[in-house]
Each structure stands twice: as structure tokens, then as C-alpha cells.
Design a protein around this motif. Structure first.
Motif, PDB file in Angstrom:
ATOM      1  N   MET A 511       0.832  -1.205   0.000  1.00  0.00           N
ATOM      2  CA  MET A 511       0.000   0.000   0.000  1.00  0.00           C
ATOM      3  C   MET A 511       0.866   1.253   0.000  1.00  0.00           C
ATOM      4  SD  MET A 511      -2.723  -1.135   2.925  1.00  0.00           S
ATOM      5  CE  MET A 511      -1.374  -1.389   4.073  1.00  0.00           C
ATOM      6  N   LYS A 512       0.312   2.299  -0.515  1.00  0.00           N
ATOM      7  CA  LYS A 512       0.972   3.602  -0.515  1.00  0.00           C
ATOM      8  C   LYS A 512      -0.026   4.660  -0.035  1.00  0.00           C
ATOM      9  CE  LYS A 512       4.964   2.458  -2.485  1.00  0.00           C
ATOM     10  NZ  LYS A 512       6.289   2.702  -1.868  1.00  0.00           N
ATOM     11  N   LEU A 513       0.505   5.680   0.608  1.00  0.00           N
ATOM     12  CA  LEU A 513      -0.302   6.829   1.012  1.00  0.00           C
ATOM     13  C   LEU A 513       0.041   7.988   0.094  1.00  0.00           C
ATOM     14  CD1 LEU A 513      -2.280   8.222   2.960  1.00  0.00           C
ATOM     15  CD2 LEU A 513      -0.293   8.843   4.377  1.00  0.00           C
ATOM     16  N   GLY A 538     -12.237   6.017  -1.203  1.00  0.00           N
ATOM     17  CA  GLY A 538     -12.268   6.852  -0.011  1.00  0.00           C
ATOM     18  C   GLY A 538     -11.116   7.838  -0.004  1.00  0.00           C
ATOM     19  N   MET A 539     -11.294   8.934   0.720  1.00  0.00           N
ATOM     20  CA  MET A 539     -10.225   9.933   0.838  1.00  0.00           C
ATOM     21  C   MET A 539     -10.468  10.765   2.086  1.00  0.00           C
ATOM     22  SD  MET A 539     -11.270  12.805  -2.037  1.00  0.00           S
ATOM     23  CE  MET A 539     -11.306  11.615  -3.365  1.00  0.00           C
ATOM     24  N   THR A 540      -9.411  11.428   2.522  1.00  0.00           N
ATOM     25  CA  THR A 540      -9.486  12.321   3.673  1.00  0.00           C
ATOM     26  C   THR A 540      -9.101  13.723   3.225  1.00  0.00           C
ATOM     27  OG1 THR A 540      -8.903  10.541   5.184  1.00  0.00           O
ATOM     28  CG2 THR A 540      -8.650  12.781   6.004  1.00  0.00           C
ATOM     29  N   ILE A 541      -9.899  14.719   3.580  1.00  0.00           N
ATOM     30  CA  ILE A 541      -9.647  16.101   3.175  1.00  0.00           C
ATOM     31  C   ILE A 541      -9.309  16.925   4.421  1.00  0.00           C
ATOM     32  CG2 ILE A 541     -10.597  18.111   1.988  1.00  0.00           C
ATOM     33  CD1 ILE A 541     -10.348  15.607   0.257  1.00  0.00           C
ATOM     34  N   THR A 542      -8.224  17.714   4.319  1.00  0.00           N
ATOM     35  CA  THR A 542      -7.794  18.567   5.429  1.00  0.00           C
ATOM     36  C   THR A 542      -7.441  19.942   4.893  1.00  0.00           C
ATOM     37  OG1 THR A 542      -6.783  16.600   6.427  1.00  0.00           O
ATOM     38  CG2 THR A 542      -6.258  18.734   7.416  1.00  0.00           C
ATOM     39  N   LYS A 543      -7.899  20.991   5.606  1.00  0.00           N
ATOM     40  CA  LYS A 543      -7.488  22.353   5.247  1.00  0.00           C
ATOM     41  C   LYS A 543      -6.144  22.638   5.897  1.00  0.00           C
ATOM     42  CE  LYS A 543     -12.149  24.257   4.719  1.00  0.00           C
ATOM     43  NZ  LYS A 543     -13.100  25.313   5.169  1.00  0.00           N
ATOM     44  N   VAL A 544      -5.180  23.044   5.093  1.00  0.00           N
ATOM     45  CA  VAL A 544      -3.820  23.296   5.594  1.00  0.00           C
ATOM     46  C   VAL A 544      -3.304  24.610   5.028  1.00  0.00           C
ATOM     47  CG1 VAL A 544      -3.279  20.835   5.866  1.00  0.00           C
ATOM     48  CG2 VAL A 544      -2.801  21.997   3.688  1.00  0.00           C
ATOM     49  N   LYS A 545      -2.140  25.057   5.530  1.00  0.00           N
ATOM     50  CA  LYS A 545      -1.439  26.216   4.992  1.00  0.00           C
ATOM     51  C   LYS A 545       0.025  25.835   4.790  1.00  0.00           C
ATOM     52  CE  LYS A 545      -4.248  29.982   6.916  1.00  0.00           C
ATOM     53  NZ  LYS A 545      -4.195  31.240   7.714  1.00  0.00           N
ATOM     54  N   GLY A 546       0.671  26.472   3.822  1.00  0.00           N
ATOM     55  CA  GLY A 546       2.077  26.167   3.587  1.00  0.00           C
ATOM     56  C   GLY A 546       2.680  27.057   2.521  1.00  0.00           C
ATOM     57  N   PHE A 547       3.949  26.816   2.225  1.00  0.00           N
ATOM     58  CA  PHE A 547       4.636  27.555   1.161  1.00  0.00           C
ATOM     59  C   PHE A 547       5.658  26.620   0.512  1.00  0.00           C
ATOM     60  CE2 PHE A 547       7.331  28.167   4.846  1.00  0.00           C
ATOM     61  CZ  PHE A 547       8.622  28.037   4.348  1.00  0.00           C
ATOM     62  N   MET A 576      -5.340   6.295   0.483  1.00  0.00           N
ATOM     63  CA  MET A 576      -4.649   5.038   0.706  1.00  0.00           C
ATOM     64  C   MET A 576      -4.972   4.126  -0.472  1.00  0.00           C
ATOM     65  SD  MET A 576      -2.725   3.493   3.117  1.00  0.00           S
ATOM     66  CE  MET A 576      -3.253   3.901   4.788  1.00  0.00           C
ATOM     67  N   VAL A 577      -3.936   3.705  -1.219  1.00  0.00           N
ATOM     68  CA  VAL A 577      -4.179   2.965  -2.461  1.00  0.00           C
ATOM     69  C   VAL A 577      -3.213   1.787  -2.575  1.00  0.00           C
ATOM     70  CG1 VAL A 577      -4.966   5.048  -3.642  1.00  0.00           C
ATOM     71  CG2 VAL A 577      -2.567   4.359  -3.813  1.00  0.00           C
ATOM     72  N   LYS A 602       1.724  20.072  -4.562  1.00  0.00           N
ATOM     73  CA  LYS A 602       2.640  18.945  -4.617  1.00  0.00           C
ATOM     74  C   LYS A 602       1.859  17.646  -4.430  1.00  0.00           C
ATOM     75  CE  LYS A 602       6.875  20.966  -4.404  1.00  0.00           C
ATOM     76  NZ  LYS A 602       6.440  22.354  -4.501  1.00  0.00           N
ATOM     77  N   ILE A 603       2.436  16.556  -4.955  1.00  0.00           N
ATOM     78  CA  ILE A 603       1.932  15.209  -4.695  1.00  0.00           C
ATOM     79  C   ILE A 603       3.054  14.433  -4.029  1.00  0.00           C
ATOM     80  CG2 ILE A 603       0.969  13.096  -5.678  1.00  0.00           C
ATOM     81  CD1 ILE A 603       0.070  14.754  -8.093  1.00  0.00           C
ATOM     82  N   ILE A 604       2.787  13.867  -2.879  1.00  0.00           N
ATOM     83  CA  ILE A 604       3.791  13.134  -2.124  1.00  0.00           C
ATOM     84  C   ILE A 604       3.308  11.700  -1.921  1.00  0.00           C
ATOM     85  CG2 ILE A 604       5.110  13.006   0.040  1.00  0.00           C
ATOM     86  CD1 ILE A 604       4.584  16.034   0.333  1.00  0.00           C
ATOM     87  N   VAL A 605       4.165  10.740  -2.193  1.00  0.00           N
ATOM     88  CA  VAL A 605       3.828   9.322  -2.022  1.00  0.00           C
ATOM     89  C   VAL A 605       4.738   8.734  -0.951  1.00  0.00           C
ATOM     90  CG1 VAL A 605       3.614   7.068  -3.134  1.00  0.00           C
ATOM     91  CG2 VAL A 605       3.145   9.156  -4.442  1.00  0.00           C
ATOM     92  N   THR A 606       4.138   8.091   0.045  1.00  0.00           N
ATOM     93  CA  THR A 606       4.906   7.466   1.122  1.00  0.00           C
ATOM     94  C   THR A 606       4.422   6.028   1.322  1.00  0.00           C
ATOM     95  OG1 THR A 606       3.340   8.350   2.759  1.00  0.00           O
ATOM     96  CG2 THR A 606       5.337   9.631   2.336  1.00  0.00           C
ATOM     97  N   ASP A 607       5.283   5.216   1.931  1.00  0.00           N
ATOM     98  CA  ASP A 607       4.914   3.823   2.214  1.00  0.00           C
ATOM     99  C   ASP A 607       3.886   3.771   3.339  1.00  0.00           C
ATOM    100  OD1 ASP A 607       6.614   2.627   0.342  1.00  0.00           O
ATOM    101  OD2 ASP A 607       8.325   2.728   1.701  1.00  0.00           O
ATOM    102  N   ALA A 608       2.961   2.876   3.188  1.00  0.00           N
ATOM    103  CA  ALA A 608       1.982   2.592   4.252  1.00  0.00           C
ATOM    104  C   ALA A 608       2.200   1.136   4.648  1.00  0.00           C
ATOM    105  CB  ALA A 608       0.562   2.829   3.765  1.00  0.00           C
TER     106      ALA A 608
END
Length: 624
Positions: A511-513, A538-547, A576-577, A602-608
């Protein structure tokens, strides 16, 4: 398969028609192969042991015909898939099936993926063994020159060292980038053409003037040279001749670096084969065969042989022929003339090896970018824009292959047959993919997309079967050569199958996140796109801030010149896919979230490592 191979965002189109064609022509390298393969073709025998040297010209003609059938198929595929990038023929294979079945992505056991993997295996057998053949031939040539000066022979360890050193130097040139390689290729091609034109004119003069009063010529005249003496002989000769003609398709791996690839690459493929195959090879081989007589001698005393037998026994029969010409013009001038031509051959070998390095590392990087090979093989050097990790690995493999080739003529012929086997399989598969790609298209043409590729498949199958035929029926040398071929091809196939099985299982169950930071206003577009492709449940949505790199300063901002940092509102989407679905989902997210402006995210892929569905207790991939 992703549309962007080998991180092509770093690659800029620099090559025009001349640049693309010149790179392909450098790989065909008639100046190198006349010197080296004339001996192999003069020494070629039928399974019975009888010489088939008389069919060398007809063998080249058959091999050239096969190459033209395949070249037309490559050109037709390049027209409809100009976005292939580094992956070249591997991309053609997968995309042909995806388009034919109106699918967007290939599954683990889909025909599209099987076609891609089979093509990738053949392409690597061809492109990764071929430079080893060239390195071994370079060491053999230098050994010949050394013997001419000292009458002594170089040892196997020294020959191996020469081959490895040559591989490293050529690899460094390839590492410096395609622009420099193209300039070198242009000059190398010019040097080859001038040298071969001079040699052919002098060879014809030698036969017509007959300054040494020869009485027995290997061929009675032009008709005898181009004629067919036996079908078996033509088939045997063509299995050797195919090596000297391959490379016309290599420019397809440069499509990302070529301007207007849809029009440029197909033209470059055909031009390269016409110039080098139809003109250069026919002219030079005719001249060489035309002047062979009993004056060409190898050995001394009772062991001496003449004519084509001498060419077969010599380490460099063309060098011997050039010495005859030079001494006929000016007594004692033959050695100097031979050394001059030998130097141009050295240059030509550099050109063909360099061009193959450029093709091989790009194809590997393209396949790696598609996650079918280790990701590191797709890394692009930021300054030179070359797949430097693939190149480093290729240099190592080339050195090992060359070490086999320098040990004996049998070893050299064995690795040559391995490269040829990969060539026949690759060319045959590409002809099949042309049929698949065009059969349901409105622009389908029976002649171009039906008859030509079908004949191309048949002829390439016959050529590949010829290698097996040599092994089953051939003499001891032929069997030894074929055994080396099959050991290399079989070893590569075994490693490939094991690797594919392991990675396929991993992609299916791991799996990957995926975390995407996007503009808030693009969220609904993204959700709709993911829903339409039915690949996320399914998906999770979060409001964030960044630069990011711009420190939060958007284009047109009054604070753009300051050192202040602004935090920009973003929406984070977590998915999660299955690992297998990562490329497809990344492409969907990018297409849906991209506005083309600074701050798209950005798109970030990490191990789950694991997951659990709370209600049922299901774990791993079944919890997704």
C-alpha cells in the motif's frame, strides 16, 4: 504507462531532423563494420562446414530488406506516439494495446503489460549486449594494430583492459549529454563516408587496373558478387549482416529531445537506413569483394591461404586489402594507408558505441520511470540531463560482455548472436504492435499497417530461428557460439522473470499513502476525476497552509522581492491505495489540479506499512 518518461520535465527538445538521423546513422556505422564483419562473413560456413562467403552480399541484401520492413513499422508507430519519450519501443508496445482496447492503464496481467515487458526484455538484450560487442571489437582492432607494429600479440588480460577502458571513456562522452554526442556523431559520420568512398574507388581501380597481375579473383565479376549462390548461405550470412544494419530505430528514444517528433522521428528512421544501409554498405562491400584475389595472402609456407580463405583467417582483412592497394600505388605506402583507415575505424567504433549507449540508457530510464525497473535507473543528471545511473550500470555490463568477446572469435561471435537474437525478437514484436495499434484506426492502410508488418514478423522469426538452427545442426564452433548466445539470453530472461514476479506481487499487495496539496478551488474537479476513473473508494480532506519554493509569494505579489514568507491556504487530499494504482492516480491528480500557475501544489507518495478497518478488523490491502 505514464506519458512522462525519465522525468522529461528536465529534458528540452534540441535536435532537428539532421541531429536525430545522425545519431541513428552513427549506430549503424558502416565504417566500423566493413573492417570487422568482413572477416566474420568471409569465415561463415553452412552447418555442413562448407564456406558461404560467396553469399555475403546477398545476405546483406536480405538483412537490409528485413530492416526496411521493420523501419517502416517503427516509423508508423512513431507518427502516432510522438510522446513515447525515453521508453521508445516499450511505450509503443503498451500503448498499442491500451488504445486498441480503449483502456487507460494496464493491469498486472493485462496484454498491454505483457507486451511491454516482452518488448523491454528484447530491447535490453539488444541494446545492452551490443555495446559489449563493440568494445570487444575495439580491443581486437587495437590488438591487430599492435601486431602490425611489433609482430607480437596482446594477451587476453590486456585486451580485456583495453575493452574496459574504451567502455569507460565512451560512457563518459555519453554522460556529458546528447548535444555533445550529436556533434561527435556528425563528424564521425562524415569521416566514415569520406573514408569509405575513397576505399571503394581505390578497390574498384585495383581490380580494373590489376597492378599486381592477379589471375584468380574471388568473384568473377559484379553479377557474381550480388548473385545468390545458395539459399542456406544467404540465410547464414544474413544472421551476421543484421548486426551491421541495426540502429535505425534508435532515434525513437530521442523523441523527448527532438523538435516536432511526430514528423521528425519517422523521417530520421528511414533516412538513416537509406543512407547507411542502402548506399554505404552496398557500395563498400561491393568494392571489398570486387578486389579479393589470390594476392590476398594469410600465413606462410604450407599453411598459407589466399583469397576469401585469407580474408576469413585474417584479424582484419580490410586492412590487408588496403595494404595491397597502397603498395600498388606507391611501394611501401600500404602500411601507412592501412593505419590511416584503421584510425577512422577506431573513430567509427566510438560513434556506434556512443549512439547505442545513448539509446540503451534512455530506454532503461523510460522503463524505470514506469516503475518496471528500479526507480534509481530513471534518475536524470540535473546538469547534463542524462540517465546517469542507467549509464553507470550499462558501462559495468558492457565491460563484462566485452570480456567474453575478447577471449576468442567464438566468444565474439557468441555475444554478437545474443545481440542479434534480441534484435530479431524486438523487431518482430514491433511489427506486431504496428498491426495492433492501427487495426481499429480510421487511417489503417492494408499495405503499410497489414502486409508490411506481417512480412516483417515472418522474416524476423526466420532470422531468430536461424540461430537455433545453427545450434542444432551446426559444427562445433557454431554450437559453441550459439550456446554463448542462449546463455546470455536465457540468463537475462531468468533474471527478468524473477524480478517481474517479485515486483508484481509487491505492487499488488503493498500500500501507498498519496498526499496531494492542491488549490482549494480544484478540489471538486479532482473528486469528480477520481470518481470517473473508479480507482478510489475513499479519501481524507484537510485544510492546511504552507509555502514552497516561492516562499508563498505568488506571481504579481507586491512582496515578491522581499524575504518574507507567506502561508498559502491549501487543501490536503490523502488517499490510501494499492501500489499498482499509484502512477494512474498521480496522473489523475496532476491533470485535475494543474492550472499551470505557481502554487498548484505537490503530490507526495509514502509507504503505508499496514492498515486496519476498525469495524471488521481487516488488515493490509483488504482494509483499503
Amino acid at each position: 504507462m505514464a506519458e512522462n518518461h525519465g522525468d522529461l520535465t528536465l529534458v528540452k527538445p534540441k535536435l532537428g531532423l539532421m541531429g536525430a538521423a545522425m545519431n541513428a546513422m552513427a549506430l549503424i556505422a558502416p565504417g566500423a563494420f566493413l573492417w570487422m564483419t568482413f572477416q566474420l562473413q568471409a569465415a561463415a560456413t553452412a552447418p555442413s562446414g562448407a564456406s558461404v562467403a560467396g553469399d555475403l552480399f546477398a545476405g546483406i541484401a536480405l538483412a537490409l530488406g528485413i530492416c526496411f520492413l521493420t523501419a517502416l513499422s517503427y516509423a508508423e508507430l512513431a507518427k502516432i506516439y510522438p510522446e513515447a519519450g525515453f521508453a521508445s519501443c516499450v511505450y509503443f508496445a503498451e500503448k498499442a494495446f491500451l488504445d486498441a482496447r480503449k483502456e487507460k492503464v494496464s493491469g498486472p496481467v493485462s496484454m498491454a503489460r505483457m507486451a511491454k515487458l516482452a518488448t523491454g526484455w528484447a530491447a535490453h538484450l539488444f541494446y545492452w549486449v551490443y555495446p559489449g560487442v563493440m568494445a570487444a571489437m575495439m580491443a581486437t582492432l587495437i590488438g591487430y594494430i599492435y601486431t602490425q607494429f611489433t609482430t607480437q600479440t596482446l594477451s587476453i588480460p590486456i585486451m580485456t583492459t583495453i575493452a574496459v577502458a574504451f567502455t569507460i571513456v565512451t560512457g563518459y562522452i555519453a554522460y556529458r549529454g546528447v548535444t555533445g554526442s550529436t556533434l561527435i556523431a556528425i563528424w564521425i559520420n562524415i569521416i566514415q563516408w569520406v573514408t569509405l568512398a575513397i576505399f571503394t574507388v581505390l578497390a574498384i581501380w585495383y581490380r580494373l587496373a590489376n597492378p599486381q597481375h592477379a589471375e584468380h579473383w574471388a568473384f568473377s565479376g559484379p553479377i557474381d558478387i550480388i548473385g545468390v549462390h545458395s539459399i542456406q548461405g544467404v540465410l547464414v550470412q544474413s544472421t551476421i549482416a543484421i548486426l551491421i544494419l541495426v540502429g535505425f530505430e534508435s532515434c525513437t528514444a530521442l523523441s523527448a529531445e527532438t523538435k516536432d517528433p511526430e514528423k521528425t522521428i519517422p523521417k530520421a528512421i528511414i533516412i538513416a537506413l537509406i543512407v547507411q544501409g542502402l548506399f554505404a554498405y552496398f557500395i563498400e562491400y561491393f568494392g571489398a569483394a570486387f578486389m579479393v584475389s589470390e594476392k590476398l595472402v594469410n600465413g606462410t609456407g604450407t599453411t598459407a591461404v589466399t583469397g576469401m580463405a585469407a580474408a576469413a583467417a585474417s584479424g582484419a582483412p580490410i586492412g590487408d586489402l588496403v595494404k595491397l592497394i597502397g603498395d600498388s600505388l606507391i611501394p611501401g605506402f600500404g602500411f601507412a594507408l592501412m593505419m590511416t583507415m584503421a584510425f577512422t575505424v577506431v573513430i567509427a567504433i566510438i560513434g556506434t558505441t556512443l549512439s547505442c549507449f545513448n539509446t540503451a540508457m534512455r530506454v532503461t530510464a523510460g522503463v524505470a520511470a514506469d516503475r518496471e525497473l528500479p526507480a534509481s535507473l530513471g534518475y536524470i543528471h540535473l546538469e547534463h540531463i542524462t540517465p546517469h545511473v542507467s549509464l553507470s550500470t550499462l558501462v559495468l555490463v558492457t565491460s563484462i560482455i566485452a570480456a567474453i568477446g575478447v577471449r576468442s572469435v567464438t566468444g565474439l561471435m557468441g555475444i554478437t548472436l545474443a545481440s542479434n537474437l534480441g534484435t530479431f525478437i524486438l523487431y518482430g514484436l514491433t511489427c506486431i504492435w504496428t498491426i495492433v495499434a492501427y487495426k481499429n484506426r480510421a487511417d489503417f492502410n492494408f499495405f503499410k499497417h497489414g502486409l508490411i508488418p506481417v512480412v516483417g514478423v515472418i522474416t524476423n522469426v526466420i532470422m531468430a530461428a536461424g540461430i537455433l538452427y545453427l545450434y542444432i545442426i551446426g559444427n562445433a564452433d557454431a554450437k559453441a557460439e550459439a550456446m554463448i548466445c542462449f546463455m546470455i539470453a536465457g540468463g537475462w530472461a531468468l533474471v527478468s522473470i524473477v524480478y517481474i514476479m517479485v515486483t508484481t506481487v509487491g505492487k499488488t499487495y503493498k500500500m501507498k499513502l498519496i498526499s496531494a496539496m492542491i488549490r482549494p478551488e480544484q478540489l471538486n474537479i479532482l473528486v469528480q476525476a477520481l470518481k470517473e476513473d473508479d480507482c478510489v473508494i475513499g479519501m481524507t480532506i484537510t485544510k492546511v497552509k504552507g509555502f514552497g519554493r516561492q516562499k508563498g509569494q505568488l506571481a504579481g505579489s507586491s512582496d515578491q522581492a522581499s524575504d518574507s514568507i507567506s502561508f498559502i491556504p491549501k487543501t490536503r487530499v490523502d488517499l490510501m491505495v494499492k501500489e499498482w494504482d499509484v502512477p494512474q492516480i498521480m496522473d489523475i491528480i496532476r491533470e485535475a489540479a494543474c492550472t499551470g500557475n505557481v502554487g498548484d501544489g505537490k503530490i507526495i507518495v509514502t509507504d503505508a506499512t499496514d492498515a486496519m478497518r476498525i469495524r471488521t478488523g481487516e488488515t493490509g490491502i483488504w482494509a483499503v
